[in-house]
Enzyme design. Sequence first.
Site: not given
Length: 274
Positions: A132, A10-11, A66, A105-106, A40, A128
Amino acid sequence: MRILITGASGQLGIELSEVLKGDLIKVYNTKEVQGGYKLDLTNYSAVEDFIIKKKPDVIINTASLTDVDKCGIERGLAFKVNAEAVKHIVRASRVVEAYLIHISTDYVFDGEKGLYKEDDLPNPINYYGLSKLLGETYALSYDDTLVLRTSGVFRHKGFPIYVYKTLKEGKEVSAFKGYYSPISARKLAEAISELIDYRKTGILNVAGERISRVDLAMKIKEKFNLGGSVKEVDDVKGWVAKRPFDSSLDISKAKKILSVDFYSLDENLRYMVV
């Protein structure tokens, strides 16, 4: 130091692999990473077995589903990846006594007020965000965990990349009416690299400065001298799940801890991969 990175393709995983020093154990699932291990995260026994055998000193869990709309549609998968997998990472972390950094995450917030502090009450408005938040709860059940809440991470994907490419083609950008705290994957990775040394625990917001998507799009247009136009919209075509209007994060705590400039917009925009 042995550092295990989940979501290495991922990024953030890509940038962590560039920034971090030490013996890196890179784990991926879908997109292959050179020198990495395919795993996995929903195969929980395999996850625990892998961590216990590799005995990392630090685990950075960047792996996440995400896609906000996909999480709303495939709730079972979102729960498995974003929440339940964290429980099993924690179980193995306890055994090997690893320091765990879990990326959140926000979107655990409803977006009613913005500039959310670490101790503000979460209230997710989409699945989502809920998945999270559940992952955070599992992560924080382990004393040696730091939950990092961030916002709008970009590198070769994300809103800033969409803006740049669309404007470069002379087309119109649709910018969702609302605010957030975008950060480049590189600056987030640099912040994490520094935080490993401090071994902070609990929750910490590490994100960019609060900005509206319209202002961000205009900034990119001006900075790179691009054509095209920017249009503010209440909803983006194709969106299914509700998005928080202002999910920006208060980063004052992290600014006091970290020496790296992880927050300024100009610094973050330097690391777009377009």
